[in-house]
Structures are given as C-alpha cells and as structure tokens.
Design a protein around this motif. Structure first.
Motif, PDB file in Angstrom:
ATOM      1  N   THR A   2      12.860  -4.588  -6.173  1.00 37.91           N
ATOM      2  CA  THR A   2      11.966  -3.618  -6.813  1.00 37.91           C
ATOM      3  C   THR A   2      10.973  -3.053  -5.811  1.00 37.91           C
ATOM      4  N   LEU A   3      10.413  -3.929  -4.979  1.00 35.80           N
ATOM      5  CA  LEU A   3       9.429  -3.508  -3.982  1.00 35.80           C
ATOM      6  C   LEU A   3      10.042  -2.578  -2.938  1.00 35.80           C
ATOM      7  N   LEU A   4      11.188  -2.942  -2.388  1.00 31.69           N
ATOM      8  CA  LEU A   4      11.767  -2.172  -1.288  1.00 31.69           C
ATOM      9  C   LEU A   4      12.326  -0.826  -1.749  1.00 31.69           C
ATOM     10  N   LEU A   5      12.662  -0.718  -3.016  1.00 32.54           N
ATOM     11  CA  LEU A   5      13.217   0.539  -3.528  1.00 32.54           C
ATOM     12  C   LEU A   5      12.152   1.542  -3.931  1.00 32.54           C
ATOM     13  N   ILE A   6      10.894   1.094  -4.096  1.00 31.24           N
ATOM     14  CA  ILE A   6       9.858   1.988  -4.619  1.00 31.24           C
ATOM     15  C   ILE A   6       9.642   3.192  -3.709  1.00 31.24           C
ATOM     16  N   GLY A   7       9.801   3.015  -2.404  1.00 32.92           N
ATOM     17  CA  GLY A   7       9.587   4.118  -1.467  1.00 32.92           C
ATOM     18  C   GLY A   7      10.640   5.209  -1.567  1.00 32.92           C
ATOM     19  N   PHE A   8      11.709   4.944  -2.298  1.00 38.29           N
ATOM     20  CA  PHE A   8      12.766   5.946  -2.492  1.00 38.29           C
ATOM     21  C   PHE A   8      12.772   6.475  -3.926  1.00 38.29           C
ATOM     22  N   LEU A  66       4.401   2.899 -19.762  1.00 30.68           N
ATOM     23  CA  LEU A  66       3.001   2.509 -19.593  1.00 30.68           C
ATOM     24  C   LEU A  66       2.646   2.475 -18.118  1.00 30.68           C
ATOM     25  N   ALA A  67       1.409   2.743 -17.830  1.00 31.18           N
ATOM     26  CA  ALA A  67       0.917   2.559 -16.467  1.00 31.18           C
ATOM     27  C   ALA A  67      -0.547   2.196 -16.567  1.00 31.18           C
ATOM     28  N   VAL A  68      -0.898   0.991 -16.198  1.00 36.25           N
ATOM     29  CA  VAL A  68      -2.281   0.517 -16.273  1.00 36.25           C
ATOM     30  C   VAL A  68      -2.673  -0.014 -14.913  1.00 36.25           C
ATOM     31  N   LYS A  69      -3.758   0.510 -14.371  1.00 37.81           N
ATOM     32  CA  LYS A  69      -4.203   0.042 -13.056  1.00 37.81           C
ATOM     33  C   LYS A  69      -5.690  -0.239 -13.123  1.00 37.81           C
ATOM     34  N   LYS A  70      -6.071  -1.444 -12.731  1.00 35.81           N
ATOM     35  CA  LYS A  70      -7.488  -1.796 -12.762  1.00 35.81           C
ATOM     36  C   LYS A  70      -8.241  -1.088 -11.655  1.00 35.81           C
ATOM     37  N   ASN A  71      -9.519  -0.834 -11.945  1.00 37.23           N
ATOM     38  CA  ASN A  71     -10.377  -0.180 -10.968  1.00 37.23           C
ATOM     39  C   ASN A  71     -10.306  -0.907  -9.641  1.00 37.23           C
ATOM     40  N   SER A  72     -10.134  -0.165  -8.549  1.00 35.80           N
ATOM     41  CA  SER A  72      -9.891  -0.794  -7.257  1.00 35.80           C
ATOM     42  C   SER A  72     -11.158  -1.202  -6.527  1.00 35.80           C
ATOM     43  N   GLU A  73     -12.323  -0.884  -7.081  1.00 34.71           N
ATOM     44  CA  GLU A  73     -13.554  -1.243  -6.375  1.00 34.71           C
ATOM     45  C   GLU A  73     -14.283  -2.340  -7.122  1.00 34.71           C
ATOM     46  N   PRO A  74     -14.557  -3.490  -6.478  1.00 34.39           N
ATOM     47  CA  PRO A  74     -15.296  -4.556  -7.139  1.00 34.39           C
ATOM     48  C   PRO A  74     -16.688  -4.090  -7.537  1.00 34.39           C
ATOM     49  N   LYS A  75     -17.194  -4.645  -8.616  1.00 31.63           N
ATOM     50  CA  LYS A  75     -18.541  -4.267  -9.048  1.00 31.63           C
ATOM     51  C   LYS A  75     -19.578  -4.795  -8.072  1.00 31.63           C
ATOM     52  N   ALA A  76     -20.659  -4.030  -7.928  1.00 33.71           N
ATOM     53  CA  ALA A  76     -21.743  -4.446  -7.047  1.00 33.71           C
ATOM     54  C   ALA A  76     -22.298  -5.778  -7.519  1.00 33.71           C
ATOM     55  N   LEU A 133       0.862  -1.180   0.000  1.00 34.25           N
ATOM     56  CA  LEU A 133       0.000   0.000   0.000  1.00 34.25           C
ATOM     57  C   LEU A 133       0.900   1.231   0.000  1.00 34.25           C
ATOM     58  N   GLY A 134       0.605   2.180  -0.868  1.00 27.11           N
ATOM     59  CA  GLY A 134       1.406   3.391  -0.938  1.00 27.11           C
ATOM     60  C   GLY A 134       0.720   4.431  -1.794  1.00 27.11           C
ATOM     61  N   PRO A 135       1.386   5.530  -2.084  1.00 24.74           N
ATOM     62  CA  PRO A 135       0.799   6.545  -2.958  1.00 24.74           C
ATOM     63  C   PRO A 135       0.358   5.928  -4.289  1.00 24.74           C
ATOM     64  N   LYS A 136      -0.715   6.449  -4.842  1.00 20.45           N
ATOM     65  CA  LYS A 136      -1.257   5.859  -6.067  1.00 20.45           C
ATOM     66  C   LYS A 136      -0.237   5.823  -7.194  1.00 20.45           C
ATOM     67  N   ASP A 137       0.506   6.915  -7.365  1.00 21.09           N
ATOM     68  CA  ASP A 137       1.459   6.932  -8.468  1.00 21.09           C
ATOM     69  C   ASP A 137       2.585   5.928  -8.230  1.00 21.09           C
ATOM     70  N   ALA A 138       2.971   5.726  -6.970  1.00 21.00           N
ATOM     71  CA  ALA A 138       4.018   4.759  -6.662  1.00 21.00           C
ATOM     72  C   ALA A 138       3.534   3.337  -6.934  1.00 21.00           C
ATOM     73  N   ALA A 139       2.286   3.029  -6.571  1.00 16.79           N
ATOM     74  CA  ALA A 139       1.741   1.692  -6.829  1.00 16.79           C
ATOM     75  C   ALA A 139       1.668   1.421  -8.324  1.00 16.79           C
ATOM     76  N   ALA A 140       1.272   2.434  -9.103  1.00 12.15           N
ATOM     77  CA  ALA A 140       1.213   2.270 -10.562  1.00 12.15           C
ATOM     78  C   ALA A 140       2.609   2.054 -11.138  1.00 12.15           C
ATOM     79  N   LYS A 141       3.588   2.821 -10.652  1.00 15.28           N
ATOM     80  CA  LYS A 141       4.966   2.640 -11.120  1.00 15.28           C
ATOM     81  C   LYS A 141       5.491   1.255 -10.749  1.00 15.28           C
ATOM     82  N   LEU A 142       5.161   0.806  -9.547  1.00 14.45           N
ATOM     83  CA  LEU A 142       5.620  -0.503  -9.099  1.00 14.45           C
ATOM     84  C   LEU A 142       5.092  -1.602 -10.021  1.00 14.45           C
ATOM     85  N   GLU A 143       3.809  -1.533 -10.378  1.00 16.89           N
ATOM     86  CA  GLU A 143       3.238  -2.529 -11.285  1.00 16.89           C
ATOM     87  C   GLU A 143       3.956  -2.519 -12.625  1.00 16.89           C
ATOM     88  N   THR A 144       4.231  -1.311 -13.149  1.00 19.18           N
ATOM     89  CA  THR A 144       4.892  -1.190 -14.440  1.00 19.18           C
ATOM     90  C   THR A 144       6.330  -1.699 -14.378  1.00 19.18           C
TER      91      THR A 144
END
Length: 319
Positions: A183-189, A211-221, A98-109
């Motif tokens: 990769t994970l431990l360096l993302i915070g820096f 590229l940065a692609v992030k799926k919607n974080s809320e499951p559909k009703a 869990l972290g800032p949105k832009d950091a999570a997107a960068k981590l995935e990429t």
C-alpha cells in the motif's frame, strides 16, 4: 539524563534525544537540520533513529532543508516538518511517509480499510499479514521492489498494469506487514492493490474514497511533551474531515475505529421518531473539533449526541 548530538558531513544535522524506554515516536527529541537536501537528510536521520522513511517520488528530493524543533515527540517532529514543507505525513508502523497532502490522506484511508480486511484474514490471505524486513539497493526500480515483496510472501503479481520505470534510492524499512508495504509503495503511482485469483493486481486508487480524516499536524502550544493519544478528544482539532455519500452507521464505525470510541446508536428511538438512521451523509470540514464534526454528521438526519470521555451515544433530537 543523556543527550546525543550527531553532526553529519556537508550539513548541520543535530539530534538531541533523551534516554527513555519510550519508542522513538513518543520520546522527546530536539532536532536541527540545515544546509542539505530533504531526502538525504531525513534518510540519514531515520537510520539513526532506527525507523524507515519514504519520500514520495513526486516530491523534489533536493529541497533545501532548514528546520528546527525542540522538545517534541518523534511523531510531532514529522508533523511539524510536513507542515513547514506543505506536505502530508503518514506513519505506517515504524515507517514515516512524507508526500503530497492528498496522497498522505489517501494513504491513511487505504490503510484503515486494508487493516479491517487483514485483521482476521482468510487462510489464503494470511501471508500478506506476515511481517517482512525490506532492504533495497540504490537504483532498484519500484517494479523490482514490488516483485520482491510478492515473492517473499509467495504471491504473484498479475500481468496488466505496469508500474512506470523509475530509479529509487536505497530503502531500509523495519519489519512491516506485506500488505502495508504494498500500500505504501504504490501510493506514489496513485495506485493500490487487490487480490484476485490468488494474484496481486495493481489498480488505480478510487477517485472518491469514502472517508479522509487527518489530524491537525501542529501540536498545541504548551503541549509538546504530550502525545496526541494522551490529549483529551475534546481538545484535539482535525485539519480536514471529508465524508462522501456514506451512511451514518458507516461514518460512526469509522470514528469508533480511528478514535477508539465506544459508540452506541439508539436505533429504537430513531424508529419511534420515524427517522431512518441509515440516511447517507456528505460533508467537508477544515480545522474542526469533534463537536463540529458530530453536528455536521448528525444534523442532516435529525440526530444529536452525548460524548463522555471515550463513550459516544447517538439518539434523535427532541422536537
């Protein structure tokens, strides 16, 4: 059907889990967190579930946590928690970040790119594919932790970029590849790593990742028992899609790998139309479905598509 209720001292921490052969990420759970701090609460929850957890160093660990989720998968639980806290979520094997949105997107990429490199690594890089278990003590510094990972896979960290001094909480991660841990431990820096002359070199994350692609974080009703993998692609929405100066082929390759699509480009038909399918494209979309994404990518190059299940065919538009 058995259910587990686990209260912890100094907070209301209730977890309901249905006995199942499914992994934590897919099995239905009910959770309620109330009255304690974010990092300690989720850290204890992760231990109970047998998974790892890392809260980005830039997020206040003492945020008061009030959160309830019922009958959702483990993955959806973290997605909903991230949404409530206005954070980003990324799963790395059996570890939740869990972290800032832009950091999570960068981590995935970054992880997607490194998985391509390490899918069939040359012999010199194979130690980084080795899975290792990481356990650290409270107040260990990130520099010490990174050095420990490098030592386990018989690599050296090159002198140069110094990781700022910090004191971290105890970490207890299940077996994970060394390159994913780094990769994970360096993302915070805002850093990542490269291998040069058989040494690990810390480098800044490029300002413009391709590229940065992030799926919607809320499951559909109404779909809380269904994991994203089982939801038809046409019913999924993407929170953010950003492409910067990439060729159409590069973009489609990314879609193929990240969404498990079988992609076919009719390059002969493009040539007959006098169209270069290798034109570079750039676009950004928020809350888009797959059809909106494909139109944004293909319209600028005069292309269109047919999507049937997991098969995607790309060809030029008829004039």
């Amino acid at each position: 059907m058995s259910r587990i209720q686990t209260p912890l001292v100094a907070l209301l921490f209730v977890v309901f889990a249905t006995s199942s052969a499914l992994s934590y990420w897919d099995q239905p759970v009910d959770v309620r967190f109330s009255g304690s701090e974010l990092r300690d609460t989720i850290g204890q929850y992760a231990k109970i579930q047998g998974i790892g957890f890392l809260l980005d160093r830039r997020v206040d660990p003492g945020i008061p946590l009030e959160f309830t989720a019922k009958d959702v998968s483990g993955t959806e639980m973290f997605q909903l928690l991230a949404k409530k806290l206005d954070l980003g979520f990324c799963r790395i094997g059996e570890i939740a970040y869990l972290g800032p949105k832009d950091a999570a997107a960068k981590l995935e990429t970054l992880l997607l790119g490194k998985r391509r490199i390490y899918k069939s690594p040359p012999a010199a890089l194979r130690p980084l594919v080795q899975k290792i278990r990481l356990h650290t003590e409270r107040l260990d510094t990130p520099g010490e932790i990174l050095q420990g990972i490098a030592k386990k896979v018989r690599f050296e960290i090159a002198p140069g970029k110094v990781i700022p001094h910090d004191l971290w909480p105890e970490l207890d991660f299940p077996e994970t590849t060394a390159y994913e841990l780094l990769t994970l431990l360096l993302i915070g820096f805002d850093a990542t790593f490269e291998i040069r002359d058989q040494k690990i070199v810390f480098v800044p994350i490029p300002e413009n990742l391709p590229l940065a692609v992030k799926k919607n974080s809320e499951p559909k009703a109404g779909s809380t028992k269904t994991t994203t993998k089982n939801v038809p692609l046409s019913d999924q929405r993407f929170q953010m899609v950003e492409v910067k100066n990439k060729t159409l082929t590069e973009f489609l390759q990314y879609l193929s790998e990240s969404l498990e699509l079988q992609v076919e480009i009719d390059k002969k038909a493009f040539r007959e139309k006098g169209i270069d399918p290798e034109q570079r494209i750039s676009f950004q979309l928020n809350q888009a479905d797959i059809h909106e994404i494909l139109r944004a990518a293909l319209d600028p190059v005069g292309g269109t598509y047919q999507l049937s299940g997991k098969k995607l065919r790309i060809f030029p538009k008829k004039k």
